[in-house]
Design an enzyme around this catalytic site. Sequence first.
Site, PDB file in Angstrom:
ATOM      1  N   GLY A 205      22.506  32.511  58.068  1.00 34.41           N
ATOM      2  CA  GLY A 205      23.522  33.221  58.824  1.00 34.41           C
ATOM      3  C   GLY A 205      22.916  34.324  59.663  1.00 34.41           C
ATOM      4  N   THR A 209      25.092  39.840  57.720  1.00 31.59           N
ATOM      5  CA  THR A 209      26.287  39.202  57.166  1.00 31.59           C
ATOM      6  C   THR A 209      26.324  39.243  55.641  1.00 31.59           C
ATOM      7  OG1 THR A 209      25.118  37.089  57.384  1.00 31.59           O
ATOM      8  CG2 THR A 209      26.690  37.668  59.115  1.00 31.59           C
ATOM      9  N   LYS A 211      23.535  38.234  53.302  1.00 27.72           N
ATOM     10  CA  LYS A 211      22.780  37.241  52.541  1.00 27.72           C
ATOM     11  C   LYS A 211      22.033  37.883  51.374  1.00 27.72           C
ATOM     12  CE  LYS A 211      20.549  35.926  56.231  1.00 27.72           C
ATOM     13  NZ  LYS A 211      21.284  36.769  57.218  1.00 27.72           N
ATOM     14  N   HIS A 426      38.018  51.182  89.066  1.00 27.72           N
ATOM     15  CA  HIS A 426      37.242  50.061  88.527  1.00 27.72           C
ATOM     16  C   HIS A 426      37.842  49.594  87.196  1.00 27.72           C
ATOM     17  CE1 HIS A 426      33.329  47.868  87.973  1.00 27.72           C
ATOM     18  NE2 HIS A 426      33.744  47.907  86.720  1.00 27.72           N
ATOM     19  N   GLU A 427      38.103  50.527  86.287  1.00 30.94           N
ATOM     20  CA  GLU A 427      38.606  50.145  84.962  1.00 30.94           C
ATOM     21  C   GLU A 427      40.042  49.642  85.034  1.00 30.94           C
ATOM     22  OE1 GLU A 427      36.636  49.778  82.589  1.00 30.94           O
ATOM     23  OE2 GLU A 427      34.935  50.800  83.531  1.00 30.94           O
ATOM     24  N   HIS A 430      40.039  46.014  86.035  1.00 28.11           N
ATOM     25  CA  HIS A 430      39.869  45.091  84.898  1.00 28.11           C
ATOM     26  C   HIS A 430      41.193  44.893  84.167  1.00 28.11           C
ATOM     27  CE1 HIS A 430      35.575  44.640  85.132  1.00 28.11           C
ATOM     28  NE2 HIS A 430      35.327  45.923  84.969  1.00 28.11           N
ATOM     29  N   ASP A 503      29.305  43.686  84.215  1.00 28.27           N
ATOM     30  CA  ASP A 503      30.360  42.700  84.476  1.00 28.27           C
ATOM     31  C   ASP A 503      29.777  41.438  85.110  1.00 28.27           C
ATOM     32  OD1 ASP A 503      32.109  44.659  83.597  1.00 28.27           O
ATOM     33  OD2 ASP A 503      32.482  45.404  85.622  1.00 28.27           O
TER      34      ASP A 503
END
Length: 606
Positions: A205, A209, A211, A426-427, A430, A503
């Site tokens: 994995g 995570t 292990k 700009h934001e 989006h 972007d």
Amino acid sequence: MKEVKSPRKPLIYYYGIVLLVLLLFNLLVTPLLSQRQVQEVDYGTFMSMIDEKNIGEVEVSDSSIVFTDKEGTTVYETGAMEDPGLTERLYASGAVFAKDIERTMSPVLSFLLTFVLPMVIFIGLGQYMSKKILQQMGGKNSMSFGMGKSNAKVYVQSTEGIRFDDVAGEDEAKESLAEIVDYLHNPKKYTDVGASMPKGVLLVGPPGTGKTMLAKAVAGEANVPFFSISGSEFVEMFVGMGASKVRDLFRQAKEKAPCIVFIDEIDAIGKKRDGQYGGNDEREQTLNQLLTEMDGFEGNNGVIILAATNRPESLDPALTRPGRFDRRVPVELPDLQGREAILKVHAKKIKVADDVDFHTIARMASGASGAELANIINEAALRAVRSGRTVVSEADLEESIEVVIAGYQKKNAVLSDQEKRVVAYHEIGHALVAAMQSHSAPVQKITIIPRTSGALGYTMQVEEGDKYLMTKQEIENKIATFTGGRAAEEVVFGEITTGASNDIEQATKLARAMITRYGMSDEFDMVAMETVNNQYLGGDTSLACSADTQKEIDRKVVELVKAQHEKAKKILQENREKLDVLAEYLYEKETITGGEFMKILNGQEE
């Protein structure tokens, strides 16, 4: 979890101690032993020995006179007196004037103390230490200086440490490992049916995570010895040492069977044998020995191997075949329910307000690993401390997610009014493109406060739940959302800035994947033009097509991104009034929530 260590010092360690003792003996003790007692006499005795011509060496100073007899066996000392003719009488008696009379003992005694005695100490201590080492090693001869010995850590049952209850979000992996633990506790239940447990379990994995944490939970649950070692510890400078360590590890494991052996980052020694190295390669010898120990003529009954890696594709097929690693347990990134459970587990360590909604936090942390979620909880606690509070609020957790995603706020960064206005448009570009398209994630937050990651602002979108499939339309809408910031700059200011670099990267990456990996191109249909390498370590890709095809792929990518860019500009032009109102509001407030954004947007529509 209690760690039981049995240190075995190499032989050179003990001989080093012996040599240090001998060195200190020669520097400190021998000079003291070698100093002979000086006999003090009166001046009359000194005069008599001059008359008898019994003076060997003489040293005259302002306060004392040191002299020896004619044979030089005894050293005398007397006080200095006013004696004008002393020098002539000494010369006439045959005395030798010395600058510094040596106070040495006889050669025989000196030889005994400086050579014979140290040799006796050296040999005696050496034999004693060798005997103790052999007793620790069970009477078996070791390789020189302790090389080739396994340095695996041994864990035993303990009331403290990590248990399965402390690991959340990986229910399938826990179920598979719990079966191993149950087999070790109740083997008869399985042997009655004729079933046998896997010889090896491979945990695979992405990093973070859990292990290694799952392996620690197995050690906490099992009532059997648990050996833990890293794959890199087998690799030595000398050829053959790694194979020797493997042999020694399995020898210890067989002596304590039933037991579990955990090898972390096994890809360090288990890489494919591709023929690039000669037959005397250290890694290859170590791997061959590991293959033999796991499934060779001599069985390893009662020894279960756990191993963890985030590069399973690099492992040798002989290692991953049934009979060696019979079971592969994926430890993937947690889903929404798993993230919520992990957050609650780590939140037990801190003081959290009663009104915290962990479901909302889990939705905002989409794609985060268990380690990142633990870091989010810790960052929230640190933010509460910085604010002078003793309880962590939901706002602290939301801000900590933003810290992990985009970094801390740059409080000293001051944007000019023009730059601030450009970032606001700009934001909002989006957010507005996302809101005007169907199948787009709702906007959670918009900010134009610069971050330490280099972002001057960002728009956060949060899905209502986990999405495992994306349609072609959804991906195209996402590309259009990425281009919305640049499109807003073009629509409002008629010029473009460098603020859209990230972007552009994300939009290009998504468009290329549509064509080369997802088969969403009419021209190439369901032909894979790209392969993914190291899927758990960033998922780097490499093209698997001709140069002419690559040229055609580049053309398709440009067409796709350009079409979505035009679509974003069209949406913003059609909603120019809303764009201006929202951008002005964001310019004043600097940070607005998704609810505020939608309220203004819907209010304008009315």
